[in-house]
Design an enzyme around this catalytic site. Structure first.
Site, PDB file in Angstrom:
ATOM      1  N   TYR A 181      -5.273   4.466  -7.252  1.00  0.00           N
ATOM      2  CA  TYR A 181      -4.298   3.379  -7.247  1.00  0.00           C
ATOM      3  C   TYR A 181      -3.185   3.802  -6.312  1.00  0.00           C
ATOM      4  O   TYR A 181      -2.295   4.567  -6.676  1.00  0.00           O
ATOM      5  CB  TYR A 181      -3.783   3.116  -8.663  1.00  0.00           C
ATOM      6  CG  TYR A 181      -2.694   2.075  -8.753  1.00  0.00           C
ATOM      7  CD1 TYR A 181      -2.702   0.956  -7.919  1.00  0.00           C
ATOM      8  CD2 TYR A 181      -1.666   2.194  -9.678  1.00  0.00           C
ATOM      9  CE1 TYR A 181      -1.708  -0.007  -7.994  1.00  0.00           C
ATOM     10  CE2 TYR A 181      -0.664   1.228  -9.777  1.00  0.00           C
ATOM     11  CZ  TYR A 181      -0.699   0.138  -8.927  1.00  0.00           C
ATOM     12  OH  TYR A 181       0.293  -0.815  -9.001  1.00  0.00           O
ATOM     13  N   ASP A 221      -7.495   0.030  -5.885  1.00  0.00           N
ATOM     14  CA  ASP A 221      -6.440  -0.753  -5.254  1.00  0.00           C
ATOM     15  C   ASP A 221      -5.796   0.164  -4.215  1.00  0.00           C
ATOM     16  O   ASP A 221      -4.987   1.027  -4.556  1.00  0.00           O
ATOM     17  CB  ASP A 221      -5.429  -1.199  -6.306  1.00  0.00           C
ATOM     18  CG  ASP A 221      -4.242  -1.954  -5.705  1.00  0.00           C
ATOM     19  OD1 ASP A 221      -4.197  -2.094  -4.462  1.00  0.00           O
ATOM     20  OD2 ASP A 221      -3.366  -2.380  -6.471  1.00  0.00           O
TER      21      ASP A 221
END
Length: 366
Positions: A181, A221
């Site tokens: 992330y 992400d």
């Protein structure tokens, strides 16, 4: 969605679910060779849940149906927003959920009930959590595909835990799986904005260059849209400002994730690491309906403004095995986003051919 594939059937155990292994914070998890399957995972999903607890409370039946239908071998989650175990001002166990207060125990119970029910009960779970309800990642792997080793930092031999729980690295027999992330670039030349993201990109670049011996599958992400084709409205994002502020360096202008500086660094990571963007490898044209993984608020100036910032990045030696890589949500009404502002992204690989297996085995022996 544009395509669906028949799930690849595997002989997976249907035993009682195994939750995250009980380990001291920072320790890596290793599984014995008897527990490992002879073959590695072929079907993957990555998803920024934007608070896993909220998704469980509000969107779990729909997401569960998606997982049942797609039947992934691995589920990589980001922004789980669950705090690490440990009381206030005490050392935290970043691989376990907080449960030292009444509220945290109730939240943990809600979450673990959901993850102990079909279809998730057939997965083992690893957590990498922040001190508070911020960031954090999780990795769910079917019990018949258990990794050889799981760690929680880009520096496998140094730092034992990545700040904010941004990394889970799983080593399988024939590849590494990296779930990250990435920190948002922010809007200003500050320690928690541009500077933090530059340091992250440098460390990611160093990691992929040092990741040898096995191919890499990097997902999550990544908080960057590489090319103009990866955003719905390039001019809008390039001109975006926060409260009228304009950074002194022109390459830092624009929407976080779409600045020239970020895109250049991401391109360098792919090139120098000999990595392939699996989705763009298959989809050469812009798709205004199904080509983005993040969507702005349906109300306001960001309505209909979308970006592709969630990825599966694979080593070049895996590119011929890519069957499909799809955004599982579409449209400005966020269909298939399951309450998050991100939709799941899926990847399917074919079985390794005998020639590929020999080549990968040779690489492992080097």
């Amino acid at each position: 969605m544009k395509r669906f594939f028949k799930p690849i059937e595997k002989e997976c155990s249907a035993k009682k679910p195994a939750l995250s292994p009980s380990k001291k914070d920072g320790e890596t998890t290793e599984t014995s060779s008897e527990e490992n399957s002879k073959k590695d995972p072929l079907k993957f999903v990555t998803w920024n849940a934007n608070s896993l607890l909220l998704r469980v409370k509000n969107n779990w039946p729909e997401f569960s149906n998606f997982i049942t239908t797609f039947d992934p071998d691995v589920i990589a989650l980001q922004e789980v927003r669950m705090p690490a175990a440990g009381s206030k001002d005490a050392p935290k166990n970043h691989q376990e959920l907080k449960d030292d207060t009444k509220a945290s125990r109730e939240e943990k119970l809600i979450l673990m009930r959901a993850l102990s029910s079909p279809p998730f009960k057939n997965y083992q779970i690893w957590w990498s959590l922040a001190d508070s309800k911020y960031a954090g990642t999780a990795l769910l792997v079917k019990k018949c595909f258990q990794p050889k080793k799981v760690s929680f930092s880009l520096e496998k031999t140094a730092l034992k835990y990545e700040p904010d729980g941004r990394v889970i690295l799983a080593e399988f027999e024939t590849f590494y799986l990296l779930n990250t992330y990435a920190p948002n670039n922010g809007w200003k030349e500050e320690e928690n904005s541009f500077q933090r993201r530059r340091k992250w990109d440098k460390r990611i670049q160093e990691f992929v260059l040092q990741c040898s011996g096995k191919p890499l599958i990097w997902c999550g992400d990544l908080n960057v849209s590489h090319e103009e084709i990866d955003v719905s409205h390039p001019e809008f994002f390039a001109a975006a400002k926060l409260n009228g502020y304009v950074p002194p360096n022109k390459e830092d202008w624009g929407q976080p994730g779409f600045t020239i500086a970020e895109r250049k660094r991401f391109g360098a990571i792919l090139k120098e690491g000999r990595l392939i963007d699996a989705y763009r490898f298959l989809h050469k044209e812009k798709d205004m309906d199904c080509g983005f993984s993040w969507s702005g608020n349906p109300i306001g100036k960001y309505r209909g403004k979308r970006m592709r910032i969630d990825y599966f990045i694979v080593s070049e030696e895996l590119k011929d095995r890519i069957i499909a890589c799809e955004m599982q949500g579409h449209g400005i009404e966020l269909e298939g986003f399951y309450g998050s502002d991100h939709c799941p992204v899926s990847l399917e690989l074919s079985e390794a051919s005998s020639d590929s297996e020999k080549k990968e085995k040779k690489n492992l022996d080097v």
